[in-house]
Design an enzyme around this catalytic site. Structure first.
Site, PDB file in Angstrom:
ATOM      1  N   SER A 122       0.845  -1.190   0.000  1.00  0.00           N
ATOM      2  CA  SER A 122       0.000   0.000   0.000  1.00  0.00           C
ATOM      3  C   SER A 122       0.881   1.240   0.000  1.00  0.00           C
ATOM      4  O   SER A 122       1.959   1.249   0.593  1.00  0.00           O
ATOM      5  CB  SER A 122      -0.916   0.013   1.236  1.00  0.00           C
ATOM      6  OG  SER A 122      -1.747   1.159   1.245  1.00  0.00           O
ATOM      7  N   LYS A 174      -3.987  -7.334   3.645  1.00  0.00           N
ATOM      8  CA  LYS A 174      -4.150  -6.274   2.639  1.00  0.00           C
ATOM      9  C   LYS A 174      -5.601  -6.195   2.153  1.00  0.00           C
ATOM     10  O   LYS A 174      -6.122  -5.106   1.908  1.00  0.00           O
ATOM     11  CB  LYS A 174      -3.211  -6.534   1.460  1.00  0.00           C
ATOM     12  CG  LYS A 174      -3.314  -5.497   0.313  1.00  0.00           C
ATOM     13  CD  LYS A 174      -3.048  -4.080   0.800  1.00  0.00           C
ATOM     14  CE  LYS A 174      -2.693  -3.119  -0.337  1.00  0.00           C
ATOM     15  NZ  LYS A 174      -3.706  -3.010  -1.371  1.00  0.00           N
ATOM     16  N   HIS A 177      -7.473  -4.424   4.827  1.00  0.00           N
ATOM     17  CA  HIS A 177      -7.019  -3.027   4.741  1.00  0.00           C
ATOM     18  C   HIS A 177      -7.820  -2.266   3.677  1.00  0.00           C
ATOM     19  O   HIS A 177      -8.306  -1.154   3.911  1.00  0.00           O
ATOM     20  CB  HIS A 177      -5.523  -3.019   4.414  1.00  0.00           C
ATOM     21  CG  HIS A 177      -4.967  -1.711   3.929  1.00  0.00           C
ATOM     22  ND1 HIS A 177      -5.142  -1.257   2.643  1.00  0.00           N
ATOM     23  CD2 HIS A 177      -4.210  -0.786   4.558  1.00  0.00           C
ATOM     24  CE1 HIS A 177      -4.525  -0.096   2.498  1.00  0.00           C
ATOM     25  NE2 HIS A 177      -3.943   0.212   3.642  1.00  0.00           N
ATOM     26  N   ASN A 178      -7.978  -2.883   2.499  1.00  0.00           N
ATOM     27  CA  ASN A 178      -8.700  -2.210   1.429  1.00  0.00           C
ATOM     28  C   ASN A 178     -10.192  -2.115   1.718  1.00  0.00           C
ATOM     29  O   ASN A 178     -10.852  -1.158   1.328  1.00  0.00           O
ATOM     30  CB  ASN A 178      -8.455  -2.925   0.101  1.00  0.00           C
ATOM     31  CG  ASN A 178      -7.109  -2.559  -0.492  1.00  0.00           C
ATOM     32  OD1 ASN A 178      -6.200  -2.188   0.223  1.00  0.00           O
ATOM     33  ND2 ASN A 178      -6.969  -2.671  -1.796  1.00  0.00           N
ATOM     34  N   GLU A 181     -10.520   0.822   3.880  1.00  0.00           N
ATOM     35  CA  GLU A 181     -10.341   1.998   3.016  1.00  0.00           C
ATOM     36  C   GLU A 181     -11.651   2.358   2.317  1.00  0.00           C
ATOM     37  O   GLU A 181     -12.036   3.534   2.260  1.00  0.00           O
ATOM     38  CB  GLU A 181      -9.246   1.694   1.999  1.00  0.00           C
ATOM     39  CG  GLU A 181      -8.998   2.751   0.952  1.00  0.00           C
ATOM     40  CD  GLU A 181      -8.025   2.246  -0.099  1.00  0.00           C
ATOM     41  OE1 GLU A 181      -8.415   2.186  -1.276  1.00  0.00           O
ATOM     42  OE2 GLU A 181      -6.883   1.883   0.262  1.00  0.00           O
TER      43      GLU A 181
END
Length: 303
Positions: A122, A174, A177-178, A181
């Site tokens: 990222s 990840k 994480h997205n 987001e």
């Protein structure tokens, strides 16, 4: 230390630049050879005209880092590279791959004695200057071997990178994480939309965003970016209201369902991406017609 990078697009190219700034030797290959040569002229990396050429230029134990689009392109590159690799070589997948694909690939790669590392990366276009957040999965040996690379790419040697666990865990973290987001972006978008709708207050959205950046509990890098573009243009009239989705938000929502863990914000934010792409248009037409049917309410015709 020396490694090969396959894929020198916006992310891979800037990662190569950051590694070269740390005096790490890089052999680069990109589908467009001119891109590789331009980057070589700029950074001093070595040029490989193919994956075969790149692996041949590396001495065992090799490190090959794939920075390619997730899916078939990455899968094909792994299939091409694997027969050329030797025992104790390391293959890193830096794409936004689905974690279950990473687990499957790791099992296959490791049967040949090659180590597989899945790396969630990222940082976007700002990673070159600010460093990248790196979420890696794999065995201890492989991660220890590539630690100098992680330290060079991260914002600081001791910050911004983490060995999350076994193969698959890096891309899993990840993915989540997205998903987060997506939820954060949706919340900001809704909040600023609410403020813009009050014409009687004539709220300066750029000023609000700038003020919130200092001391507010909702301050973040996303807010910093929003403050920058709102200072230039608050109307955004030239933009089409279309928001793409990379697929990771979908995977996060599906994972939440499969595990039975409530994740309504991330799931709804993903659905709003679909809505912006026009995928809710037919459903909205159905709603209008049903409302007309039971209540005689007027409908709007296109054109």
């Amino acid at each position: 230390m020396k490694l090969g990078i396959v894929g020198l697009g916006r992310m891979g190219g800037n990662m190569a630049r950051r590694l070269r700034r740390a005096d790490i030797e890089v052999i680069g290959h990109n589908r467009t050879l001119a891109t590789t040569r331009e980057l070589a002229d700029e950074t001093g990396l070595e040029v490989a005209e193919s994956i075969v050429d790149l692996i041949a230029q590396l001495e065992s134990p090799r490190v090959v880092w794939l920075m390619l689009p997730a899916g078939k392109i990455t899968e094909d590159a792994i299939e091409q590279a694997l027969p050329l690799l030797d025992k104790d070589d390391i293959l890193i997948d830096g794409a936004n791959s689905w974690f279950k694909d990473s687990m499957r690939r790791a099992e296959k790669v490791q049967t040949q004695g090659v180590h597989y590392v899945d790396a969630g990366v990222s940082g976007g276009v700002w990673g070159l200057e600010n460093g990248y957040a790196l979420m890696v999965g794999g065995d201890d040996y492989a991660v220890q071997r590539i630690t100098p690379l992680l330290k060079a790419l991260a914002p600081a040697p001791d910050k911004g990178w983490l060995h999350c666990g076994p193969a698959g865990s890096g891309h899993y973290v990840k993915m989540v994480h997205n998903g987060i987001e997506y939820g954060m972006m949706q919340a900001y978008a809704e909040g600023f939309s609410l403020m813009k709708s009050r014409d009687d207050f004539a709220i300066d959205l750029g000023a609000v965003a700038e003020m919130w950046r200092h001391g507010s509990v909702v301050r973040s890098w996303l807010l910093d970016l929003s403050a920058d573009f709102l200072a230039e243009d608050q109307e955004l009239d030239d933009l089409e209201p279309f928001v793409a989705d990379s697929g990771e938000g979908r995977w996060t929502a599906i994972e939440a369902v499969e595990q039975g863990v409530p994740a309504p914000v991330m799931s709804l934010a993903t659905m709003m991406r679909f809505s912006s792409q026009g995928k809710g248009d037919y459903g909205n037409k159905m709603l209008a017609m049903m409302r007309k049917g039971f209540g005689g309410h007027a409908i709007k015709k296109e054109g």
